[in-house]
Scaffold this motif. Structure first.
Motif, mmCIF file in Angstrom:
data_model
loop_
_atom_site.group_PDB
_atom_site.id
_atom_site.type_symbol
_atom_site.label_atom_id
_atom_site.label_comp_id
_atom_site.label_asym_id
_atom_site.label_seq_id
_atom_site.Cartn_x
_atom_site.Cartn_y
_atom_site.Cartn_z
ATOM 1 N N LYS A 147 11.416 -6.992 0.285
ATOM 2 C CA LYS A 147 12.398 -5.904 0.331
ATOM 3 C C LYS A 147 12.465 -5.145 -0.994
ATOM 4 N N THR A 148 11.812 -5.673 -2.039
ATOM 5 C CA THR A 148 11.847 -5.045 -3.357
ATOM 6 C C THR A 148 10.910 -3.844 -3.458
ATOM 7 N N LEU A 149 10.051 -3.630 -2.468
ATOM 8 C CA LEU A 149 9.055 -2.565 -2.542
ATOM 9 C C LEU A 149 9.714 -1.183 -2.629
ATOM 10 N N THR A 150 9.253 -0.392 -3.587
ATOM 11 C CA THR A 150 9.694 0.995 -3.716
ATOM 12 C C THR A 150 8.555 1.971 -3.440
ATOM 13 N N PHE A 151 7.312 1.528 -3.603
ATOM 14 C CA PHE A 151 6.130 2.379 -3.419
ATOM 15 C C PHE A 151 5.166 1.642 -2.498
ATOM 16 N N LEU A 152 4.776 2.316 -1.416
ATOM 17 C CA LEU A 152 3.894 1.687 -0.437
ATOM 18 C C LEU A 152 2.819 2.677 -0.005
ATOM 19 N N SER A 153 1.560 2.252 -0.116
ATOM 20 C CA SER A 153 0.432 3.078 0.310
ATOM 21 C C SER A 153 -0.498 2.228 1.166
ATOM 22 N N LEU A 154 -0.674 2.616 2.428
ATOM 23 C CA LEU A 154 -1.468 1.835 3.373
ATOM 24 C C LEU A 154 -2.516 2.731 4.022
ATOM 25 N N ASP A 155 -3.772 2.356 3.857
ATOM 26 C CA ASP A 155 -4.862 3.088 4.506
ATOM 27 C C ASP A 155 -5.400 2.216 5.626
ATOM 28 N N ALA A 156 -5.429 2.749 6.836
ATOM 29 C CA ALA A 156 -5.831 1.961 8.001
ATOM 30 C C ALA A 156 -6.839 2.736 8.831
ATOM 31 N N PRO A 157 -7.664 2.033 9.600
ATOM 32 C CA PRO A 157 -8.602 2.715 10.494
ATOM 33 C C PRO A 157 -7.847 3.536 11.535
ATOM 34 N N ARG A 158 -8.528 4.494 12.099
ATOM 35 C CA ARG A 158 -7.924 5.381 13.077
ATOM 36 C C ARG A 158 -7.385 4.580 14.275
ATOM 37 N N GLY A 159 -6.101 4.834 14.615
ATOM 38 C CA GLY A 159 -5.498 4.201 15.772
ATOM 39 C C GLY A 159 -4.868 2.846 15.525
ATOM 40 N N LEU A 160 -5.053 2.259 14.340
ATOM 41 C CA LEU A 160 -4.469 0.946 14.062
ATOM 42 C C LEU A 160 -2.957 1.062 13.898
ATOM 43 N N GLU A 161 -2.212 0.152 14.532
ATOM 44 C CA GLU A 161 -0.759 0.172 14.477
ATOM 45 C C GLU A 161 -0.225 -1.126 13.896
ATOM 46 N N LEU A 162 1.022 -1.079 13.393
ATOM 47 C CA LEU A 162 1.730 -2.259 12.911
ATOM 48 C C LEU A 162 2.890 -2.539 13.854
ATOM 49 N N SER A 163 3.267 -3.800 13.932
ATOM 50 C CA SER A 163 4.408 -4.179 14.768
ATOM 51 C C SER A 163 5.698 -3.969 13.981
ATOM 52 N N GLY A 164 6.637 -3.271 14.568
ATOM 53 C CA GLY A 164 7.897 -2.982 13.893
ATOM 54 C C GLY A 164 9.059 -3.683 14.556
ATOM 55 N N PRO A 165 10.275 -3.415 14.078
ATOM 56 C CA PRO A 165 10.544 -2.487 12.980
ATOM 57 C C PRO A 165 10.397 -3.142 11.607
ATOM 58 N N ILE A 166 9.951 -2.371 10.653
ATOM 59 C CA ILE A 166 9.839 -2.807 9.263
ATOM 60 C C ILE A 166 10.848 -2.000 8.452
ATOM 61 N N ILE A 167 11.771 -2.690 7.810
ATOM 62 C CA ILE A 167 12.829 -2.034 7.037
ATOM 63 C C ILE A 167 12.675 -2.407 5.558
ATOM 64 N N LEU A 168 12.475 -1.403 4.721
ATOM 65 C CA LEU A 168 12.351 -1.604 3.277
ATOM 66 C C LEU A 168 13.436 -0.758 2.609
ATOM 67 N N PRO A 169 14.601 -1.331 2.339
ATOM 68 C CA PRO A 169 15.768 -0.544 1.897
ATOM 69 C C PRO A 169 15.588 0.160 0.559
ATOM 70 N N ASN A 170 14.664 -0.306 -0.292
ATOM 71 C CA ASN A 170 14.482 0.289 -1.618
ATOM 72 C C ASN A 170 13.317 1.272 -1.678
ATOM 73 N N LEU A 171 12.683 1.525 -0.554
ATOM 74 C CA LEU A 171 11.478 2.354 -0.536
ATOM 75 C C LEU A 171 11.803 3.810 -0.884
ATOM 76 N N THR A 172 11.050 4.369 -1.839
ATOM 77 C CA THR A 172 11.199 5.769 -2.218
ATOM 78 C C THR A 172 9.934 6.576 -1.952
ATOM 79 N N HIS A 173 8.756 5.927 -1.993
ATOM 80 C CA HIS A 173 7.486 6.617 -1.798
ATOM 81 C C HIS A 173 6.678 5.901 -0.720
ATOM 82 N N PHE A 174 6.237 6.661 0.265
ATOM 83 C CA PHE A 174 5.416 6.084 1.331
ATOM 84 C C PHE A 174 4.199 6.973 1.579
ATOM 85 N N TYR A 175 3.016 6.383 1.480
ATOM 86 C CA TYR A 175 1.763 7.022 1.871
ATOM 87 C C TYR A 175 1.150 6.155 2.956
ATOM 88 N N GLY A 176 0.712 6.764 4.040
ATOM 89 C CA GLY A 176 0.115 5.935 5.079
ATOM 90 C C GLY A 176 -0.503 6.745 6.190
#
Length: 348
Positions: free
Chosen positions: A167-196
């Protein structure tokens, strides 16, 4: 050439060792890693102070670098130096011949080592596709604030669990193959930057986060191909400073953003100029209509081909009138800025 010991160098060495250890450690942070490693071999004092600094930020590019690092870790009598590591960066080499082999990473040693760096704050695994399943399943980093990594189909399930534990993550960058999905919900209360990748967005619940930057990578193989992209899960109340997108059709993307995120301050379509043709008159009018919906947009960066396009001025003026908060517009690789008497091309 070997260095000759002189009274001047001896006195300089003595002056360094008379400083408080904390000051010496701060000075060492400005030394390049090879020079710091050399300094650590000059005395036991320099070794005791310098080794934690040397291991504070580890950056590896080649297999040989990793093997040397691994050997040095295995020679340690305890994990004290591992606890000093705050950043671990595994980069893709620009030279394919020096890339570590796939089998090298599948020995299990790589993931096991990373799991021991329990005080990591930054973890960057931006390299060739590697299986991080064991790391995502077992790793626990209480101070982790930044994660950048490639996601493989095999590691996707364990990554979702890993993210929920951090939950401490503030910056998250995830590169995935086309069509790949993650199971949710994922809640990161401190997140300020998201690339994906756009397919990963639905797994995240952004309703109670202070998100200020959203970067979306669209995976496509041709200009006419579209990947599902959903913005309805992102609260309209979020005042995004930047929305960075890689997309072949700026007009379509702009329409979605205008509908769901009218408070965005900056829009950038960073790679579209490689694919998109010059913006048509119809698209120009559509963009003008969508710009009327934004209430805080300051910077608009669109694609298109470069060159000397004098008729772009009329387009820029129309867009500026539609969105009075706009200050900068990049169109067809030319930058325009607003001034009191109209719009002008930046010469920088």
């Amino acid at each position: 050439m070997s260095m000759v010991s002189t009274p001047q160098t001896f006195n300089a060495s003595r002056r360094l060792t008379t400083l408080p250890n904390e000051i010496i450690g701060l000075i060492m942070r400005y030394l390049p890693p090879p020079d710091l490693a050399t300094l650590c071999r000059t005395s036991q004092l320099m070794k005791n102070i310098g080794m934690p600094v040397l291991y504070r930020a580890v950056s590896l590019t080649t297999g040989s670098q990793f093997e040397l690092f691994l050997k040095s870790i295995q020679c340690l009598s305890d994990d004290s130096l591992l606890y000093a590591a705050h950043q671990f960066d595994l980069k893709k080499s620009r030279e394919p011949d020096v890339e570590p082999s796939w089998d090298f990473y599948h020995a299990g040693t790589f993931n096991a080592l990373l799991c021991r760096l329990t005080l990591l704050k930054v973890l960057k695994l931006v390299t060739v596709v590697i299986d991080f399943t064991e790391l995502f399943r077992e790793g626990q980093f209480e101070q982790l604030t930044r994660l950048e990594c490639n996601v493989t189909p095999r590691s996707a399930a364990s990554l979702a669990s890993f993210l929920r534990r951090h939950k401490t993550l503030t910056f998250l960058s995830l590169d995935a193959p086309r069509g790949l999905e993650l199971s949710g919900p994922i809640i990161l209360p401190n997140l300020t930057h998201f690339y994906g990748s756009s397919a990963l967005l639905p797994a995240f619940d952004f309703r109670d986060v202070s998100l200020t930057m959203l970067g979306v990578m669209m995976k496509f193989e041709s200009f006419d191909e579209h990947e599902p992209f959903e913005l309805t899960g992102i609260p309209n109340a979020i005042n995004l400073q930047v929305f960075d997108a890689i997309h072949p059709n700026e007009g379509e993307m702009l329409s979605r953003i205008a509908t769901h995120l009218p408070h965005v301050e900056r829009l950038a379509f960073s790679q579209s100029s490689r694919f998109a043709p010059r913006i048509s008159l119809a698209d120009t009018l559509d963009i003008e209509t969508n710009l009327l919906k934004f209430d805080a947009l300051r910077i608009l960066n669109l694609g298109g081909v470069g060159g000397n396009h004098s008729d772009d001025r009329d387009t820029v003026v129309r867009w500026g009138a539609a969105c009075e908060t706009l200050q900068w517009i990049t169109l067809n690789q030319q930058k325009w800025y607003r001034r009191k008497k109209g719009w002008a091309i930046s010469v920088r």
